[in-house]
Write a protein that holds these residues in place. Structure first.
Motif, PDB file in Angstrom:
ATOM      1  N   TRP A  21     -50.985  -9.746  -9.491  1.00  0.00           N
ATOM      2  CA  TRP A  21     -49.544 -10.021  -9.478  1.00  0.00           C
ATOM      3  C   TRP A  21     -49.190 -10.953  -8.325  1.00  0.00           C
ATOM      4  N   TRP A  22     -49.721 -10.685  -7.152  1.00  0.00           N
ATOM      5  CA  TRP A  22     -49.414 -11.526  -5.992  1.00  0.00           C
ATOM      6  C   TRP A  22     -49.888 -12.957  -6.209  1.00  0.00           C
ATOM      7  N   GLU A  25     -47.388 -14.559  -8.580  1.00  0.00           N
ATOM      8  CA  GLU A  25     -46.126 -14.813  -7.885  1.00  0.00           C
ATOM      9  C   GLU A  25     -46.267 -15.989  -6.906  1.00  0.00           C
ATOM     10  N   SER A  26     -47.399 -16.075  -6.252  1.00  0.00           N
ATOM     11  CA  SER A  26     -47.656 -17.175  -5.327  1.00  0.00           C
ATOM     12  C   SER A  26     -47.718 -18.510  -6.069  1.00  0.00           C
ATOM     13  N   MET A  27     -48.386 -18.526  -7.214  1.00  0.00           N
ATOM     14  CA  MET A  27     -48.470 -19.752  -8.011  1.00  0.00           C
ATOM     15  C   MET A  27     -47.085 -20.147  -8.522  1.00  0.00           C
ATOM     16  N   ALA A  28     -46.296 -19.181  -8.963  1.00  0.00           N
ATOM     17  CA  ALA A  28     -44.939 -19.466  -9.434  1.00  0.00           C
ATOM     18  C   ALA A  28     -44.095 -20.045  -8.308  1.00  0.00           C
ATOM     19  N   ASP A  29     -44.227 -19.487  -7.124  1.00  0.00           N
ATOM     20  CA  ASP A  29     -43.494 -19.979  -5.963  1.00  0.00           C
ATOM     21  C   ASP A  29     -43.897 -21.418  -5.638  1.00  0.00           C
ATOM     22  N   GLU A  30     -45.192 -21.691  -5.687  1.00  0.00           N
ATOM     23  CA  GLU A  30     -45.677 -23.052  -5.421  1.00  0.00           C
ATOM     24  C   GLU A  30     -45.132 -24.051  -6.450  1.00  0.00           C
ATOM     25  N   LEU A  31     -45.135 -23.661  -7.709  1.00  0.00           N
ATOM     26  CA  LEU A  31     -44.621 -24.546  -8.758  1.00  0.00           C
ATOM     27  C   LEU A  31     -43.151 -24.880  -8.525  1.00  0.00           C
ATOM     28  N   LEU A  32     -42.353 -23.871  -8.206  1.00  0.00           N
ATOM     29  CA  LEU A  32     -40.923 -24.096  -8.005  1.00  0.00           C
ATOM     30  C   LEU A  32     -40.635 -24.880  -6.730  1.00  0.00           C
ATOM     31  N   ARG A  33     -41.355 -24.592  -5.670  1.00  0.00           N
ATOM     32  CA  ARG A  33     -41.139 -25.330  -4.414  1.00  0.00           C
ATOM     33  C   ARG A  33     -41.544 -26.797  -4.573  1.00  0.00           C
ATOM     34  N   ILE A  56     -47.322 -16.280 -15.900  1.00  0.00           N
ATOM     35  CA  ILE A  56     -48.654 -16.536 -15.357  1.00  0.00           C
ATOM     36  C   ILE A  56     -49.499 -15.264 -15.390  1.00  0.00           C
ATOM     37  N   TYR A  57     -48.912 -14.161 -14.964  1.00  0.00           N
ATOM     38  CA  TYR A  57     -49.639 -12.888 -14.956  1.00  0.00           C
ATOM     39  C   TYR A  57     -50.072 -12.490 -16.363  1.00  0.00           C
TER      40      TYR A  57
END
Length: 163
Positions: A21-22, A25-33, A56-57
């Motif tokens: 999960w982490w 979530e980290s990949m999703a954060d990177e994509l949005l940033r 992603i998960y």
């Protein structure tokens, strides 16, 4: 996240950490940033991050999401977040399938976080432009209350494209 039934340890005495999960979530954060579509910390950003993390998960069957392997999944993420894809139905089916594969001790911390995120995305409503106007241009002044995932899905899809 510590499972209640094992007093903070896994079956072999090790602590259970929701790494899949982490990672999602980290990949999703990177994509949005990287996309710089909305301000980090905004409601739109949170909806996009949660929607992407869940996508992603649930696309990662092995739970071994890693940099190079994750980037290879971009086409699948684009397909799952595309307009017209029955995303909520897909999420429900994938969560149920994951739950059915869990050991007898109950769902692991990754699945617990994914289910909590899905409940939050379904139950949280945001006031946003009506994106359901099929065939018509979006009129931003015509706002409707919509589940957070409906705001996060197109935002996530665009962020993936910009990555």
């Amino acid at each position: 996240m510590l499972p209640e039934s094992t007093n903070g340890t896994g079956g072999g005495g090790e602590q259970v950490v929701p790494m899949a999960w982490w990672s999602a979530e980290s990949m999703a954060d990177e994509l949005l940033r990287t996309g710089r579509l909305v301000a980090p910390g905004s409601l739109e950003y949170l909806a996009g991050r949660q929607t992407l993390a869940l996508t992603i998960y649930l696309c990662d069957e092995t739970g071994a999401l890693a940099g190079a392997r994750a980037v290879a999944r971009i086409d699948e993420w684009l397909s799952r977040t595309s307009h017209g894809h029955p995303w909520p139905q897909w999420v429900r089916e994938r969560l149920a399938a994951r739950e059915a594969r869990e050991p007898r001790g109950g769902p692991g911390p990754d699945l617990l976080l994914a289910r909590r995120t899905w409940r939050r995305l379904e139950s949280t409503e945001v006031l946003a432009a009506d994106l359901t106007a099929a065939g018509r241009p979006v009129e931003e002044s015509a706002q409707v209350w919509t589940p957070a995932w409906q705001l996060g899905l197109p935002l996530g899809h665009l962020a993936i494209h910009l990555y």
